[in-house]
Motif scaffolding. Structure first.
Motif, PDB file in Angstrom:
ATOM      1  N   LEU A  80       0.731  -1.314  -0.087  1.00  0.00           N
ATOM      2  CA  LEU A  80       0.139   0.336  -0.371  1.00  0.00           C
ATOM      3  C   LEU A  80       0.449   0.848   0.110  1.00  0.00           C
ATOM      4  N   PRO A 132      -1.093   5.168  -7.814  1.00  0.00           N
ATOM      5  CA  PRO A 132      -2.951   5.256  -7.243  1.00  0.00           C
ATOM      6  C   PRO A 132      -2.138   6.299  -5.494  1.00  0.00           C
ATOM      7  N   GLY A 133      -3.328   6.568  -5.377  1.00  0.00           N
ATOM      8  CA  GLY A 133      -4.067   7.327  -3.897  1.00  0.00           C
ATOM      9  C   GLY A 133      -3.468   7.058  -2.391  1.00  0.00           C
ATOM     10  N   HIS A 134      -2.758   7.570  -2.398  1.00  0.00           N
ATOM     11  CA  HIS A 134      -2.681   7.173  -0.471  1.00  0.00           C
ATOM     12  C   HIS A 134      -3.709   6.384  -0.243  1.00  0.00           C
ATOM     13  N   GLN A 145      -3.502   2.876  -1.444  1.00  0.00           N
ATOM     14  CA  GLN A 145      -3.814   1.876  -2.433  1.00  0.00           C
ATOM     15  C   GLN A 145      -2.308   1.071  -2.745  1.00  0.00           C
ATOM     16  N   LYS A 146      -3.459   0.432  -3.204  1.00  0.00           N
ATOM     17  CA  LYS A 146      -2.183  -1.045  -3.747  1.00  0.00           C
ATOM     18  C   LYS A 146      -1.734  -0.775  -4.954  1.00  0.00           C
TER      19      LYS A 146
END
Length: 76
Positions: free
Chosen positions: A8, A39-41, A43-44
């Motif tokens: 993550l 990706p956003g914080h 997120q995988k």
């Protein structure tokens, strides 16, 4: 040697990110190209990794694709 990390997205900086893999945070240095594709914080994400060991210090460099990693290897 670490070849790939999947986890993550924890935090980012100007040329680095921290990826949380099972509760362990790895600081990985990345290009602006890779940073722009994140990706956003929380997120995988998955990154290809090159480990560099110099003078008692280990640094991890992350890449979004094999082409970018290949160029890094050529530059070294």
């Amino acid at each position: 040697m670490i070849a790939k990390l999947t986890g993550l997205l924890d935090s980012t900086g100007t040329d680095w990110l921290v990826i949380d893999v099972g509760g362990v945070g790895y600081q990985v240095f990345v290009s602006s190209r890779t940073l722009s594709q994140l990706p956003g914080h929380g997120q995988k994400l998955s990154l290809l990794i090159e480990s560099l060991v110099r003078n008692e210090q280990t640094q991890l460099f992350g890449f979004s694709d094999e082409t970018e990693r290949t160029w890094f290897r050529l530059l070294l």
